[in-house]
Design a protein around this motif. Structure first.
Motif, mmCIF file in Angstrom:
data_model
loop_
_atom_site.group_PDB
_atom_site.id
_atom_site.type_symbol
_atom_site.label_atom_id
_atom_site.label_comp_id
_atom_site.label_asym_id
_atom_site.label_seq_id
_atom_site.Cartn_x
_atom_site.Cartn_y
_atom_site.Cartn_z
ATOM 1 N N ALA A 1 0.859 -1.181 0.000
ATOM 2 C CA ALA A 1 0.000 0.000 0.000
ATOM 3 C C ALA A 1 0.897 1.234 0.000
ATOM 4 O O ALA A 1 1.896 1.279 0.718
ATOM 5 C CB ALA A 1 -0.909 0.017 1.222
ATOM 6 N N MET A 2 0.548 2.198 -0.817
ATOM 7 C CA MET A 2 1.382 3.384 -0.956
ATOM 8 C C MET A 2 0.491 4.619 -0.998
ATOM 9 O O MET A 2 -0.576 4.598 -1.626
ATOM 10 C CB MET A 2 2.148 3.265 -2.275
ATOM 11 N N HIS A 3 0.898 5.665 -0.330
ATOM 12 C CA HIS A 3 0.180 6.946 -0.373
ATOM 13 C C HIS A 3 1.182 8.041 -0.709
ATOM 14 O O HIS A 3 2.210 8.159 -0.061
ATOM 15 C CB HIS A 3 -0.468 7.228 0.990
ATOM 16 N N GLU B 1 -3.747 13.613 -4.219
ATOM 17 C CA GLU B 1 -3.158 12.420 -3.616
ATOM 18 C C GLU B 1 -3.445 11.161 -4.424
ATOM 19 O O GLU B 1 -4.415 11.077 -5.159
ATOM 20 C CB GLU B 1 -3.556 12.214 -2.153
ATOM 21 N N LEU B 2 -2.540 10.223 -4.241
ATOM 22 C CA LEU B 2 -2.539 8.987 -4.998
ATOM 23 C C LEU B 2 -2.364 7.846 -4.020
ATOM 24 O O LEU B 2 -1.526 7.908 -3.131
ATOM 25 C CB LEU B 2 -1.331 9.023 -5.946
ATOM 26 N N VAL B 3 -3.179 6.800 -4.201
ATOM 27 C CA VAL B 3 -3.016 5.596 -3.395
ATOM 28 C C VAL B 3 -2.824 4.417 -4.341
ATOM 29 O O VAL B 3 -3.570 4.276 -5.311
ATOM 30 C CB VAL B 3 -4.261 5.360 -2.504
ATOM 31 N N VAL B 4 -1.812 3.631 -4.084
ATOM 32 C CA VAL B 4 -1.563 2.446 -4.897
ATOM 33 C C VAL B 4 -1.624 1.226 -3.995
ATOM 34 O O VAL B 4 -1.035 1.221 -2.914
ATOM 35 C CB VAL B 4 -0.180 2.514 -5.573
ATOM 36 N N ASN B 5 -2.358 0.232 -4.430
ATOM 37 C CA ASN B 5 -2.372 -1.054 -3.721
ATOM 38 C C ASN B 5 -2.015 -2.149 -4.705
ATOM 39 O O ASN B 5 -2.503 -2.141 -5.832
ATOM 40 C CB ASN B 5 -3.768 -1.340 -3.166
#
Lengths: 392, 392, 392, 392
Positions: free
Chosen positions: D295-297, D309-313
Motif C-alpha cells: 500500500a502506498m500513499h 493524492e494517490l493511493v496504490v495497492n
C-alpha cells in the motif's frame, strides 16, 4: 450545565473546545456527535469546558483561545469565547518525555503525592462533573489491587493517567460529589479492577479505555459483516500512519505496544477464532498532520473454496472524530451519574472504546454495541429516538 | 430432505450444486453459509438439487456434472454425483436475447400459456420444496394487480421470472403443496403485490428480490457505521466491473436500469437523508471473469467541520457468494413453510436481498437485519446459537 | 511578453489566470509547470493573458477578477490584477447546449461565417501570440480535407473549436503574424489534416489534442512500466468520476464518446498488443467538484504463469493540473514560432496531449516523451537543464 | 549454453528453475523476462542451471525437482527435468540464524577459509558462467578496501554473500575464466569498492545490488512521473507485508535496516529534493505467502497551490518477478563477459537493481534506465529491437 475539565490540551481537546463553541453559536451542526441524530435529554449546548491541565510549556498559562489559535489557527475559525479558560499545570510522570521539550509537571515540583492533592484542590475549585483524559498515549501498568495503590504512588510508580485518576477520586471524596472520568487513551483505567472498584466506592464513574475512532471500529464492523456471512477470514493487515503527536509517541516502542494490544483484541472477540493479523499503528509522517492514512487488507474464503479480498484506504481526521465522541461521553456520563450508575458501564464502553472495560469484557461489532447503547439510554428515559425510533 | 429446483443453470446455480456436493462429501466446510456458524435444524447435508431449467443450447439436455465441468472444470473439482440431474428446457421470454446465441425456451415452441403449464407439469414430477430463481438479470414490470396477470400472460407480456413464478404457483395449487420460490435476481417478485398475494392464497412463500452479495450489503453496513457516528455523508461513488454473464447483460441498457434501482435505494433508507451518489454496475470486462472488481469512494463531514474520505476496493467472486446465501434461503424457506408462513417474510428478505420485499419495505443495515433474522429463527426454534448465543 | 488569449473561461482558464498572477507576484512557486525545474528562455513572469471568450451569460462582460471570485472565491485568493481583462462573447455552435442555461454565442446572432470574422477582428485588436482552447468537451468531426471547410462553415456544420480554429487562422493571415493555437480539449484539431495543413500554410502552429492530465498519462507510464518488464497485461479497468462541467458534459453520450476514443488508444500504442479494457469517464457526482476520483485496476501475468494485480486510486484536482501544462505549452509555442516551426509538432504533443497530433501519430510512455521533448528544446537552445542536465 | 549456479535455493531460485524449464519445453511464454519482447542474441532456451548451494537441512542433498515439489507442488506443475541437479551444502555465516531451524553451512564444519575454498572447488567442477546470489536477506558490512578482506575472512567477520563472492573469485582465478556474479539481495557487493576492484582484476563481473521488483521500481517511475510535471511531493508512505522467508527475516531488526536503506535512496535521487517518507518492509503475515500486499500513499502540491493524492495497492508475487529478471541478468552477464566488460556495469544495475552499484551511483526512473540499457545492448549488437525498435 454539564461542567467538563480536560486532562491534556492537545488536538483532541482543542477540537472539542472549538467544535463545542461553534455548535453553541449555531455556526456548525453537531455532526460527528453520535446521539445527536436523536433527541437527548441534555442538548449539546449545555456542555461547558471549565478547566484544562497540561505540562507543555507552550500551553500552560495560556487561554484555550491562544492554544487553539496556535494549533488550528490557519485551518479553522477559533471562537473568542475560549478566552474564558486558562490551561493549568498538570501531572507529567514522564508521559511526554522525549516528545515535548521542556515539559514539566506538578509532580516534578512537589513530588507525586503532593501533585495529586494539588490537582484535587484545583478540581474542587473548578467543580467539573466530567473529567476527560486525552493526554498523549503513555505506558501504564494497571494497579490490579487497591492495596497496591498507595505504595506505588509513594514510590512514584504511577503513570500520569493513574495519578489524574486518583486526583479525580480525591476530589469526588472530599466534595462527596459523584464525578465521571472518561479515559480516551490506552492507559488501563476502566480495565483496572482497582480503579473501577475505588470509583465504585466513591459513587463515581470511570469510562474507557481508548476512544474508538478510525480504523478499529470500522474493522470491527467489517469483521462482523464477514462473520455474519460465515466467511472464513484468512488474514488481516492494517497500517496506520499519521503526523500528530500520538503517532510521534508511537515511535517510542513501549507506547506502540500499548496501542497494539487494544487493536488486536478485536479480531478474536468478533470472529470467534484466531486469524493471523498485523494490526498496528505503523509510522509517523509529519506532513500528514492530524489526517492519518489507513490501509487495510482482508482476505477470506467464500463458498465453494474460493478466495476474496478487500482493501480499504482512508484519510481521516483523527482528533475531531474522537472529540465528537467525547461530547456524547460527557453527557451520557452525566445522565448515568444522575441515575446512580457507578464503577464502569460496559454498554457505553463497548460502543465508544477500543478496549472496553471492565477487564474481562470483550469487543463486539460496533453496530450491535450501538444498538445496545441506544436501548439502555431509551430505557433510562435519557434518549428519544423519535419517529425513526424503530431503526437503530 | 429439502428438494430444490433451479431456474437458470448459470454460474450461481453451478457453484451451488458443486459446493453442496463438496460439503456433503466432507471435502469442504460450509464456509459462506451464514447460519452454519450456529446449529440449524436442517443440516446442509439434507439439501438436494432435484431439477434444473435453462434455455442455453449448450446446457439443455446435459447433466449438472457436464455443465459444471464446462463452467468450472479447470478451476475446481466437480463431483460425479452431479450426474444424477439433467438440465431441462425452461422459459425464455427473451431474457437472454442478444447474450446467448441460440437460446430457445418452451414458450417459443408452445406459446407462453402452454409453457407455464409444461413447467408446472415437470415440477409436479420433480416435487421440489424450494424453487430458486437465478436466471440472468432481465427486464420485468410488476403485475401490481392480480387481475392483470391472465391478460399479460395471454399477450406474452411477462418476463421469464414472472412466468416461472406462475408455474411454481400452478404446481403448488395442483398438488395443494406449500412451496417456496426464492428470487435471487432483480425482477420484482417479492416486491410485486400481485405475486405476493397469489402466493399467500396458495399458502406458499416468495422470498426476494435480488440476492445481496458483493458491494451493496457492504455499503449498507458502511453507511450504518457512519450514521451511528452521525457523520454527514457528502457523496458516494461505487463502480462494479466483472466478466460474467450478468455483467454482459448489464451492457444492455434496460437491464442495467434494473440493477441501479435496487442499488440506490439503500442510501436514503439507511442514512435518513439523500446524498448525491453514483452506484451502478459499471462495465463488462471479460478477463475478470466471475471475480469482479469493486471500487467505492465515500466522503463525509466529521466533527468541527472537517472532511474525511474512505476508499474501498474489492476482488470478490460474485457467484459463490450468492450460492452460499441460497443454501440458507433454501433451508429457512423450508422451516418457514413448515410453520405456516406464507406470502413473503421481510425479516428474511432484509438480510438476504438487495431489494427486500414486500414493496413498501425499506433497506436497513445488514448487521441489524442479521440480528433480527437470528431472533426470528431462534423464536421459531429453528436455530440454536449455542454458547455464543449472546453475540448476535 | 507572450500574449495569450483564452477560449472558454471555465475552471481551467480561471486557474491559469489566477495561478499565473500568484506566481508573478511571488506568492506561489511555479509548481505544476513541468519545465520550471529547469531554466527556460521565457520565464513564467513574461506570460500575460490579454483576452478571453465565452458564451456563458454569467461570464460574458465580467472581468476575469469577477469570474474568478465566482468560481474560486472561497477557496483561493484572487488577485486584483485580473480586473484588467474582460470576457467577451465567443462562438457557441451548440457546444454547451443542455449544460449552461442561456448560453448564447456570436454565431447565434450573426451566423457562423460572420461570427468567425468577428472573433478574428477581436483577435486583431488583442494581438495574442498564443490562443488556448479550453472550452467544454464538445462533439466534433474533423474536416479531413481543406476543400470541405468553406462548405461546412456555410452550412453551420462546424463545432465551436473548429470555428475558433478558423478565426485564429483568419487573424494570422490578416496580420501576417505567426500564431499558435493550443487545443487542450478532445475536438480533433491537431489530428485534423485539413487544419494542420491550413496552419502550416499560414506559418502558424496548432498543438493538440486533449491536454494530458489525470489518469491517462499515468496509465501510459504504468503500462510502459509493465511492458519493460515484459509482463502480459490481462485487463485494465479505469473509472473517473467528478463534479465539474466537463464531467457533466460527459453525461451527454456523444461527448463521452469523444473522451473514450483518446483514452483507449494509449493501450495498444504502448503495450504493442490489444488488451480487454474499460477506460472511460464514468460519471458525474457534483459534490466531488473539480477534484475527481479515479480508480484503476490492472491485472497481468508474471514469470512462471502467476498473476499479479495493481489498484490505483487518486483524488486529483483536474483543472489546475491542466492549467500548469498550459503555461509551458504557451511558452514552448512561442519559442517554436520564433524558430519557424509550423503545422504541428509531435514531440510537444506526445508529452502534453492525450491524443497527440498529427493524425497518424501514436501514444508513447510519457517519461519517454518527456525525454524527447527536453532533447528538442535543449537542441533549440530554449531550455537549459543546468547541472542536473544529465538526469532527464 | 549459459551455465548458471545458484546460491540459496529459496522461492526465487525455485521459480527460476521451474520457469526456465517450462519455457524451454514450450509450456510457457517467457513472460516476465524483460528483453524477450525483442530479439536477444542468447535465447532463453540456452540457459541452464548446473548447480545450487543452500544450508537448509530440508534442501541440502535433494534434487531441484524434490525441492520444487515441496515449495510449489500444489500450485504449479514441476518439470521432471529438474531431477538433474542436486542442492549442495553452501556457506551459512549465520545468515538464516533464527529463521531456519537446523541450518548448517560448510563454514560451521571447516571454518570460513576452508569453506570458501571448498565452494570454489565445487564451482570448478560445475563450471558456471554466471553465479546468482538469492540467499535470504542478511546483514553485511562492505569490505571497502581490498586490504581488509583477508583479515576479516580469517576472523570470520564476513557475511555469507561476501564469502560466496570470494569463492566465485577464487574459482575465476584458478580457472582463469571470466565469471559473473549477480547479486540480487541487499548485501553490498556491487556497492563495495573492494569487491568490484577484485572482480575487475579477475576480468570478471559483479552486478547488483538487490533485485528491483515490486514496489521500489514502481515508486521510482511514479516519482519520475510527478517530477516531470514539476509537482511538489509532500509525503510518501509505503507499506509492504508478505509471508515468505524474506519478510520473516525482516522481523529481525538488523535485516530490516538493510532493506530500508536501499528503498529510501530512491526518493532524493529522482525528485532532486528530500521528502518526508516512510518506505519500509512493514510486516510478516504468513497467509499472504509469496504474494505480498503493498500500500502506498503519495501527496503532492499541484498548480495554483492545491493538493492531490494517490493511493496504490498491489498484490504481487514477489519471487517470480525477480526470477524473470534473473533470466535476463544471466544472459546479459554472459554477453558482457564475452565483450570484455569487467568490474560492474551501472547501465545494467540501474534498471535491474534497487541499489545499483558502483557505490556512488544514484537511482533513476526505471523507464529512463531501461532506455539506456537497451541502447547499450543495441550498441553491442546483443539486442535487436526489430520493427518496434523505435519505441523504447
Amino acid at each position: 450545565m454539564v461542567r467538563i475539565a480536560i486532562l491534556g490540551q492537545g488536538l483532541v481537546a482543542t477540537h472539542l473546545a472549538v467544535g463545542l463553541e461553534r455548535i453553541k453559536s449555531g455556526e456548525l451542526e453537531p455532526i460527528g456527535v453520535p446521539l445527536d441524530r436523536f433527541e437527548y435529554e441534555i442538548p449539546v449546548g449545555r456542555l461547558e469546558i471549565v478547566g484544562s491541565f497540561d505540562v507543555d510549556p507552550r500551553k500552560v498559562g495560556k487561554t484555550l483561545y491562544q492554544v487553539a489559535q496556535d494549533m488550528l489557527g490557519g485551518q479553522l475559525p477559533v471562537p473568542r469565547s475560549l478566552e474564558a479558560v486558562r490551561v493549568e499545570r498538570g501531572i507529567h510522570a514522564g508521559s511526554v518525555k522525549g516528545l515535548i521539550p521542556g515539559a514539566r509537571g506538578l509532580d516534578e515540583e512537589l513530588g507525586m503525592e503532593e501533585a495529586v492533592e494539588k490537582v484535587a484542590d484545583r478540581l474542587q475549585h473548578l467543580k467539573p462533573d466530567v473529567v476527560i483524559n486525552v493526554i498523549t498515549t503513555e505506558k501504564a501498568e494497571p494497579f490490579e489491587t487497591v492495596g497496591s495503590v498507595r505504595e506505588r504512588v509513594s514510590k512514584g510508580l504511577v503513570s500520569a493517567s493513574q495519578a489524574y485518576a486518583l486526583a479525580v477520586l480525591r476530589y469526588a471524596e472530599r466534595e462527596a460529589r459523584r464525578v465521571a472520568l472518561v479515559n480516551a487513551i490506552p492507559a488501563p483505567l476502566a480495565n483496572d479492577p482497582a480503579i473501577v472498584s475505588m470509583y465504585e466506592s466513591a459513587e463515581s464513574l470511570v469510562l474507557g479505555d481508548d476512544g474508538a475512532t478510525g480504523a478499529t471500529p470500522l474493522t470491527a464492523d467489517l469483521l462482523e459483516h464477514l462473520a455474519e456471512r460465515n466467511r472464513r477470514v484468512l488474514s488481516i493487515a492494517q497500517f496506520n500512519i499519521g503526523g500528530n503527536l500520538d503517532f510521534l509517541a508511537l515511535t517510542l516502542p513501549e507506547k506502540n505496544l500499548m496501542k497494539e494490544k487494544t487493536k488486536s483484541s478485536v479480531v478474536r472477540d468478533i470472529l470467534g477464532y484466531d486469524v493471523p493479523h498485523f494490526i498496528k499503528p505503523t509510522g509517523y509522517l509529519e506532513p500528514l498532520g492530524d489526517k492519518k492514512f489507513v490501509a487495510m487488507h482482508i482476505a477470506w474464503k467464500t463458498f465453494n473454496g474460493l478466495e476474496d479480498e478487500l482493501v480499504v484506504n482512508m484519510r481521516i481526521n483523527d482528533s475531531p472524530a474522537l472529540a465528537g465522541l467525547l461530547v456524547d461521553l460527557a453527557r451520557i456520563s452525566y445522565s448515568l451519574l444522575e441515575r446512580g450508575y457507578k464503577g464502569t458501564v460496559y454498554e457505553v464502553n463497548a460502543f465508544f472504546m477500543k478496549n472496553p472495560g471492565p477487564k474481562e469484557a470483550s469487543n463486539m461489532a460496533r453496530i450491535t454495541a450501538f444498538h445496545n447503547l441506544v436501548k439502555l439510554l431509551q430505557g433510562l428515559g435519557a434518549l428519544n429516538t423519535g419517529i425513526n425510533g424503530g431503526q437503530p
